[in-house]
Design an enzyme around this catalytic site. Structure first.
Site, PDB file in Angstrom:
ATOM      1  N   GLU A  46       0.825  -1.207   0.000  1.00  0.00           N
ATOM      2  CA  GLU A  46       0.000   0.000   0.000  1.00  0.00           C
ATOM      3  C   GLU A  46       0.859   1.256   0.000  1.00  0.00           C
ATOM      4  O   GLU A  46       0.543   2.246  -0.678  1.00  0.00           O
ATOM      5  CB  GLU A  46      -0.919   0.006   1.226  1.00  0.00           C
ATOM      6  CG  GLU A  46      -1.902  -1.153   1.268  1.00  0.00           C
ATOM      7  CD  GLU A  46      -1.384  -2.330   2.053  1.00  0.00           C
ATOM      8  OE1 GLU A  46      -2.182  -2.991   2.738  1.00  0.00           O
ATOM      9  OE2 GLU A  46      -0.147  -2.615   1.999  1.00  0.00           O
ATOM     10  N   CYS A  78      -0.480   0.267   7.679  1.00  0.00           N
ATOM     11  CA  CYS A  78      -0.907   0.685   6.346  1.00  0.00           C
ATOM     12  C   CYS A  78      -2.271   1.353   6.384  1.00  0.00           C
ATOM     13  O   CYS A  78      -2.590   2.175   5.514  1.00  0.00           O
ATOM     14  CB  CYS A  78      -0.938  -0.518   5.406  1.00  0.00           C
ATOM     15  SG  CYS A  78       0.711  -1.143   4.998  1.00  0.00           S
ATOM     16  N   ALA A 156      13.639 -44.825  -6.464  1.00  0.00           N
ATOM     17  CA  ALA A 156      15.033 -45.246  -6.579  1.00  0.00           C
ATOM     18  C   ALA A 156      15.070 -46.756  -6.795  1.00  0.00           C
ATOM     19  O   ALA A 156      14.116 -47.464  -6.469  1.00  0.00           O
ATOM     20  CB  ALA A 156      15.829 -44.882  -5.321  1.00  0.00           C
ATOM     21  N   SER A 162      19.265 -43.273  -7.812  1.00  0.00           N
ATOM     22  CA  SER A 162      18.095 -42.474  -8.187  1.00  0.00           C
ATOM     23  C   SER A 162      18.427 -41.320  -9.119  1.00  0.00           C
ATOM     24  O   SER A 162      17.517 -40.610  -9.565  1.00  0.00           O
ATOM     25  CB  SER A 162      17.418 -41.908  -6.926  1.00  0.00           C
ATOM     26  OG  SER A 162      18.286 -41.026  -6.245  1.00  0.00           O
ATOM     27  N   ASP A 194      22.657 -39.351  -0.819  1.00  0.00           N
ATOM     28  CA  ASP A 194      22.823 -38.450  -1.959  1.00  0.00           C
ATOM     29  C   ASP A 194      23.800 -37.306  -1.728  1.00  0.00           C
ATOM     30  O   ASP A 194      24.240 -36.673  -2.692  1.00  0.00           O
ATOM     31  CB  ASP A 194      21.471 -37.843  -2.356  1.00  0.00           C
ATOM     32  CG  ASP A 194      20.473 -38.900  -2.800  1.00  0.00           C
ATOM     33  OD1 ASP A 194      20.899 -39.994  -3.205  1.00  0.00           O
ATOM     34  OD2 ASP A 194      19.257 -38.626  -2.742  1.00  0.00           O
ATOM     35  N   ARG A 201      20.372 -23.196  -6.887  1.00  0.00           N
ATOM     36  CA  ARG A 201      21.597 -23.035  -7.678  1.00  0.00           C
ATOM     37  C   ARG A 201      21.337 -22.475  -9.069  1.00  0.00           C
ATOM     38  O   ARG A 201      22.119 -21.699  -9.583  1.00  0.00           O
ATOM     39  CB  ARG A 201      22.320 -24.384  -7.804  1.00  0.00           C
ATOM     40  CG  ARG A 201      22.819 -24.930  -6.477  1.00  0.00           C
ATOM     41  CD  ARG A 201      23.640 -26.188  -6.663  1.00  0.00           C
ATOM     42  NE  ARG A 201      22.865 -27.297  -7.211  1.00  0.00           N
ATOM     43  CZ  ARG A 201      22.088 -28.085  -6.482  1.00  0.00           C
ATOM     44  NH1 ARG A 201      21.978 -27.873  -5.184  1.00  0.00           N
ATOM     45  NH2 ARG A 201      21.428 -29.087  -7.038  1.00  0.00           N
ATOM     46  N   GLY A 319      13.318 -39.170   1.375  1.00  0.00           N
ATOM     47  CA  GLY A 319      13.018 -40.502   0.886  1.00  0.00           C
ATOM     48  C   GLY A 319      11.708 -41.028   1.429  1.00  0.00           C
ATOM     49  O   GLY A 319      10.928 -40.308   2.066  1.00  0.00           O
ATOM     50  N   LEU A 322      10.779 -40.661   5.558  1.00  0.00           N
ATOM     51  CA  LEU A 322      10.247 -39.398   6.075  1.00  0.00           C
ATOM     52  C   LEU A 322       8.936 -39.034   5.385  1.00  0.00           C
ATOM     53  O   LEU A 322       7.989 -38.572   6.041  1.00  0.00           O
ATOM     54  CB  LEU A 322      11.272 -38.278   5.898  1.00  0.00           C
ATOM     55  CG  LEU A 322      10.878 -36.901   6.442  1.00  0.00           C
ATOM     56  CD1 LEU A 322      10.439 -36.988   7.898  1.00  0.00           C
ATOM     57  CD2 LEU A 322      12.024 -35.910   6.298  1.00  0.00           C
TER      58      LEU A 322
END
Length: 388
Positions: A46, A78, A156, A162, A194, A201, A319, A322
């Site tokens: 605003e 605001c 995987a 994987s 992994d 990135r 994986g 979890l």
């Protein structure tokens, strides 16, 4: 309001932990000012719109994607700015769920003689800030699990291989979801397998892609896909790296893991290993020791802690262990599935360990949200039934 929502989306990668908000000022049928909230601690949408409009704001209508704030935070209210500028009418998409506002902003405007309407394009406004609404109303972030899998639901091979099931276009697309998230969560098994960095990135993947529509799509698809070309540089400079979170109940993480370097890493554990914690702290890594269930971090306690740290959206890149635990506990809100046109067979690893279901009443019901092709793969978005 559609234009205000497109403006709000420009804060997709930078506004958190604040909500993404846009504002358009209209006078006599002409846009006289517009703005969006760019970064926490900086002026709200605003204020930017009023500054752009100047004296033309007097008697104008303000279209705002979220109820104007009425409290003093890092910036003044605001509502005060709108009142002082002489705005005649305010159209709000959705009421602010923040208990410090929660209708008080609209009430203050009405008390000052300003006409207020609320509810225009409410669903789109809520979706844009789904994580903020989750954190404010239930005290936990919006949890979105990203899973790359084959057509038969395998993530995987049996030996753990994987990389890569999905193609480069899908992996570039994931960069956008990381960038919009306050945190990226993984489990220790994924780190060991992994050695992922889980940072943003590929900045080029975040620059705007024209959607081909003269007025923008307004579909809730990531804002970057509907922004004008002249905002490309602002997206690139606005990117902030998400908090990288590792769930490591027994503090098994190796000290040469890449995720420990580059800053902005948090580990949740139940093991109070003071010596290793000190070494991790020296590396710049934060360690949070939480109470556990059967020597495992309590997942709800972890999510509450992330909310207290200001996390609105959390992207899970983990994986089957979890992912399964979060789904079984009813803590996953959304699944972001990248499906490759491949079959990996029964011996390959599943997307989530859900255990054996003995009744259809135990199934987890999902709601289709979006299906589209990304490169050679499909991206399927589903919400878990019963979530916010």
């Amino acid at each position: 309001m559609a234009q205000a929502l497109r403006l709000a989306e420009r804060g997709l990668y930078s506004a958190s932990p604040n909500p993404r908000v846009g504002c358009v000022l209209v006078h006599d049928g002409h846009v006289v000012g517009e703005g969006w909230h760019e970064r926490a601690g900086e002026p709200h949408a605003e204020v930017h719109a009023l500054h752009a409009a100047g004296e033309a704001a007097r008697g104008a209508t303000a279209y705002v994607t979220l109820e104007p704030c009425s409290h003093h935070g890092r910036t003044p209210p605001c509502t005060d700015a709108l009142i002082q500028a002489g705005v005649a009418r305010v159209v709000v998409a959705v009421q602010d769920p923040n208990p410090q506002v929660a209708g008080q902003g609209n009430a203050n405007l009405r008390a000052a003689g300003i006409a207020v309407e609320c509810g225009l394009m409410e669903a789109a406004a809520r979706e844009l800030n789904i994580g903020f609404f989750a954190r404010m109303t239930r005290g936990t972030p919006w949890l979105r699990s990203k899973i790359a899998m084959s057509l038969d639901g395998r993530t995987a091979l049996g030996n753990g291989q994987s990389q890569w099931i999905t193609g480069s276009a899908a992996r570039r697309d994931v960069q956008r979801w990381r960038a919009r998230s306050c945190a990226v969560l993984t489990g220790i098994n994924t780190v060991l397998a992994d050695d992922a960095q889980l940072n943003v990135r590929d900045i080029d993947a975040l620059t705007p892609i024209r959607c081909g529509s003269a007025s923008g799509c307004g579909r809730g698809e990531q804002a970057v896909a509907c922004a004008s070309d002249d905002t490309a540089a602002s997206y690139a400079t606005a990117i902030r790296q998400p908090l990288r979170v590792v769930l490591d109940s027994q503090l098994r993480i190796p000290l040469d893991a890449r995720i420990l370097y580059g800053g902005n890493t948090l580990i949740y554990t139940v093991l109070r290993d003071e010596k290793k914690i000190a070494v991790l702290n020296d590396l710049g890594v934060s360690v949070c020791v939480l109470p556990g269930d059967n020597e495992q971090v309590n997942l709800m306690d972890m999510l509450h802690n992330l909310a207290q740290r200001g996390c609105n959206e959390v992207l899970v890149e983990a994986g089957s262990t979890l992912n399964g635990a979060l789904l079984r506990a009813g803590l996953a809100d959304e699944l972001l599935l990248y499906v490759a046109p491949q079959l990996l067979g029964n011996a390959a690893r599943s997307m989530a360990q859900l255990g054996e279901l003995t009744s259809l009443d135990q199934r987890i019901n999902l709601k289709w949200q979006d299906i589209r092709q990304v490169g050679e793969d499909l991206r399927i978005t589903v919400k878990v039934e019963g979530c916010l």
